[in-house]
Design a protein around this motif. Structure first.
Motif, short mmCIF file in Angstrom:
data_model
loop_
_atom_site.label_atom_id
_atom_site.label_comp_id
_atom_site.label_asym_id
_atom_site.label_seq_id
_atom_site.Cartn_x
_atom_site.Cartn_y
_atom_site.Cartn_z
N LEU A 154 5.08 -9.32 -11.86
CA LEU A 154 5.22 -8.05 -11.55
C LEU A 154 6.73 -7.07 -11.76
CD1 LEU A 154 4.46 -6.30 -8.41
CD2 LEU A 154 5.58 -8.11 -7.38
N ASP A 155 7.95 -7.94 -11.56
CA ASP A 155 8.64 -7.50 -11.90
C ASP A 155 8.57 -6.06 -13.32
OD1 ASP A 155 10.42 -8.06 -9.86
OD2 ASP A 155 11.15 -10.02 -11.81
N ASP A 156 8.25 -6.20 -14.71
CA ASP A 156 8.06 -5.84 -15.41
C ASP A 156 6.56 -4.29 -15.10
OD1 ASP A 156 9.14 -7.57 -16.90
OD2 ASP A 156 6.61 -8.71 -17.85
N LEU A 157 5.77 -4.94 -14.45
CA LEU A 157 5.36 -3.45 -13.75
C LEU A 157 6.22 -3.03 -12.95
CD1 LEU A 157 1.15 -2.51 -12.56
CD2 LEU A 157 3.13 -1.94 -11.33
N LEU A 158 7.22 -3.31 -11.59
CA LEU A 158 7.28 -2.04 -11.04
C LEU A 158 8.76 -1.65 -11.98
CD1 LEU A 158 7.94 -4.21 -7.90
CD2 LEU A 158 6.43 -2.22 -8.31
N ARG A 159 9.04 -2.04 -13.04
CA ARG A 159 9.89 -1.63 -13.76
C ARG A 159 9.71 -0.24 -14.14
NH1 ARG A 159 10.44 -6.59 -16.02
NH2 ARG A 159 12.52 -8.06 -15.56
N GLN A 160 8.53 0.22 -14.16
CA GLN A 160 7.46 0.98 -14.98
C GLN A 160 7.89 2.40 -14.08
OE1 GLN A 160 7.14 1.23 -18.37
NE2 GLN A 160 7.41 -1.34 -17.75
N PRO A 161 8.28 3.64 -14.60
CA PRO A 161 7.86 5.09 -13.76
C PRO A 161 6.85 4.85 -12.77
CG PRO A 161 8.29 5.13 -15.92
CD PRO A 161 7.91 4.45 -15.95
N LEU A 162 6.99 4.32 -10.91
CA LEU A 162 5.43 5.07 -10.20
C LEU A 162 5.19 5.76 -10.05
CD1 LEU A 162 6.75 1.83 -8.23
CD2 LEU A 162 5.55 1.55 -10.64
N ALA A 163 4.20 6.88 -10.01
CA ALA A 163 4.03 8.44 -9.61
C ALA A 163 3.69 8.41 -8.01
CB ALA A 163 2.66 8.66 -10.25
N ALA A 164 3.75 9.36 -6.89
CA ALA A 164 3.56 9.82 -6.43
C ALA A 164 2.70 10.57 -6.22
CB ALA A 164 4.31 10.56 -5.45
N TYR A 165 1.04 10.39 -5.22
CA TYR A 165 0.33 11.24 -5.33
C TYR A 165 0.22 12.19 -3.95
CZ TYR A 165 -1.15 9.12 -9.56
OH TYR A 165 -0.45 8.17 -11.20
N SER A 166 1.19 11.99 -3.02
CA SER A 166 1.15 11.96 -1.67
C SER A 166 2.63 12.45 -1.12
CB SER A 166 0.24 11.77 -0.25
OG SER A 166 0.76 10.60 -0.40
N PRO A 167 3.59 12.76 0.18
CA PRO A 167 4.28 12.55 0.49
C PRO A 167 4.95 10.68 0.93
CG PRO A 167 3.56 15.07 1.19
CD PRO A 167 2.32 13.76 0.45
N PRO A 173 10.72 -0.35 -5.59
CA PRO A 173 10.63 -1.72 -5.81
C PRO A 173 10.24 -2.56 -4.79
CG PRO A 173 10.58 -0.07 -8.19
CD PRO A 173 11.38 0.88 -6.39
N ASN A 174 11.13 -2.18 -4.45
CA ASN A 174 11.69 -3.43 -3.07
C ASN A 174 10.77 -2.91 -1.90
OD1 ASN A 174 14.20 -3.74 -4.66
ND2 ASN A 174 15.30 -2.73 -3.81
N ARG A 175 10.37 -1.63 -1.03
CA ARG A 175 9.30 -1.45 -0.56
C ARG A 175 8.26 -2.64 -0.71
NH1 ARG A 175 7.68 -1.12 4.34
NH2 ARG A 175 5.65 0.85 5.00
N LEU A 176 7.67 -1.72 -2.22
CA LEU A 176 6.30 -2.32 -2.57
C LEU A 176 6.59 -4.12 -2.60
CD1 LEU A 176 5.69 0.14 -5.31
CD2 LEU A 176 4.36 -0.52 -3.67
N ARG A 177 7.73 -4.22 -2.97
CA ARG A 177 7.78 -6.28 -2.45
C ARG A 177 8.12 -6.59 -1.73
NH1 ARG A 177 12.21 -4.88 -6.89
NH2 ARG A 177 11.13 -6.52 -8.94
N GLN A 178 7.94 -5.84 -0.62
CA GLN A 178 7.78 -5.94 0.78
C GLN A 178 6.44 -6.10 1.00
OE1 GLN A 178 10.61 -3.59 3.49
NE2 GLN A 178 9.08 -4.48 5.40
N LEU A 179 5.75 -5.07 0.65
CA LEU A 179 4.41 -4.18 1.20
C LEU A 179 3.51 -5.65 0.87
CD1 LEU A 179 4.61 -0.65 0.72
CD2 LEU A 179 4.41 -1.89 2.76
N LEU A 180 4.02 -5.91 -0.70
CA LEU A 180 2.93 -7.32 -1.14
C LEU A 180 3.42 -8.81 -0.73
CD1 LEU A 180 3.43 -6.10 -5.12
CD2 LEU A 180 1.46 -5.50 -3.64
N ALA A 181 4.68 -8.56 -0.04
CA ALA A 181 4.27 -9.97 0.83
C ALA A 181 3.74 -10.14 1.69
CB ALA A 181 6.60 -9.70 1.30
N GLU A 182 3.47 -8.79 2.65
CA GLU A 182 2.32 -8.68 3.53
C GLU A 182 0.87 -8.89 3.64
OE1 GLU A 182 3.42 -4.97 5.42
OE2 GLU A 182 5.31 -5.37 5.73
#
Length: 261
Positions: A154-167, A173-182
């Motif tokens: 997961l760390d390897d993937l979240l180090r990559q640039p993450l594109a946005a497709y909507s606002p 990465p920290n927000r995504l880690r929280q969402l994945l824990a949920e």
């Protein structure tokens, strides 16, 4: 030995093929060169060889698309095609029961690849089709699979640039880690407005014989017409049925699975 900074011949060919995506399925030669990072002469030579072999097809307007040879090779991915065939009646039941867009996805590098996509009339305005791809972080089906990765992966993937497709696409990465824990806690992923506004996306894992998610079932729907409370029970039931079928003996699917999820 080739220099690490210089792509091999195979690497250059793969870079050309990798420029074709769901959103770039027809391209000019200059577009292929730009997106692959290769010079125009090199691209012209390799695209010519790939076209002659059948991996690419040159259209009358001069643009290139993926050729039938690649589709033939893709059809050899037997385990994924078996999953698609096995899951189809259950997905059809979910589609019929909810009247929403239904997806069957697996992971490919940083993306989810759609093995099946059933669209509902007037459904969520998210482009998807068999063989299409979206980044894992921006999809509910992808987040279900991300949640099963090891911390190192997961760390390897979240180090990559993450594109946005909507606002509202989550790219922190920290927000995504929280969402994945949920997701791990709830067993399902729920996301809003990640690729298109006004859309709710939900997904549940399909578990393989070793207890590890191997694919995911997803729903996308207009969020003003559906709630998670309505969609999670049939979604989870469908994922569980596909998991049991995948891990059981290879036998004919029951007739009633064609009608219910």
């Amino acid at each position: 030995m080739a220099s690490p900074s210089k792509p091999t011949a195979a690497g250059r060919v793969l870079a050309i093929l990798d420029t074709f995506t769901d959103r770039h399925d027809s391209q000019t030669l200059s577009s292929i060169a730009r997106r692959s990072g290769l010079t125009l002469p090199t691209t012209h030579r390799l695209v010519g060889e790939l076209t002659a072999w059948g991996a690419l097809h040159r259209q009358p307007d001069g643009e290139y698309t993926i050729g039938l040879k690649v589709l033939e090779l893709g059809s050899l991915a037997g385990h994924r095609l078996r999953l698609k065939q096995l899951a189809h009646p259950y997905l059809h039941g979910l589609h019929h029961a909810t009247n929403t867009n239904i997806h069957l996805s697996v992971s490919v590098q940083q993306d989810v690849l759609y093995l099946e996509s059933m669209l509902a009339p007037g459904g969520a305005p998210v482009t998807s089709r068999f063989g299409g791809r979206w980044p894992m972080h921006a999809t509910a089906t992808g987040r279900v699979l991300l949640a099963a990765l090891s911390p190192e992966e997961l760390d390897d993937l979240l180090r990559q640039p993450l594109a946005a497709y909507s606002p509202h696409t989550d790219t922190d990465p920290n927000r995504l880690r929280q969402l994945l824990a949920e997701v791990r806690q709830r067993g399902v992923a729920v996301a809003y407005d990640q690729i298109a506004l006004g859309v709710i996306a939900l997904a549940a894992p399909i578990v393989g014989p070793h207890g590890h998610p191997v694919a995911s079932v997803g729903i996308t729907a207009p969020k003003d017409r559906f709630t998670p409370h309505q969609l999670i029970p049939p979604l989870v039931s469908t994922a569980q049925k596909i998991s049991r079928a995948l891990n059981g003996p290879e036998e004919a699917l029951p007739e009633d699975s064609l009608r219910t999820a």
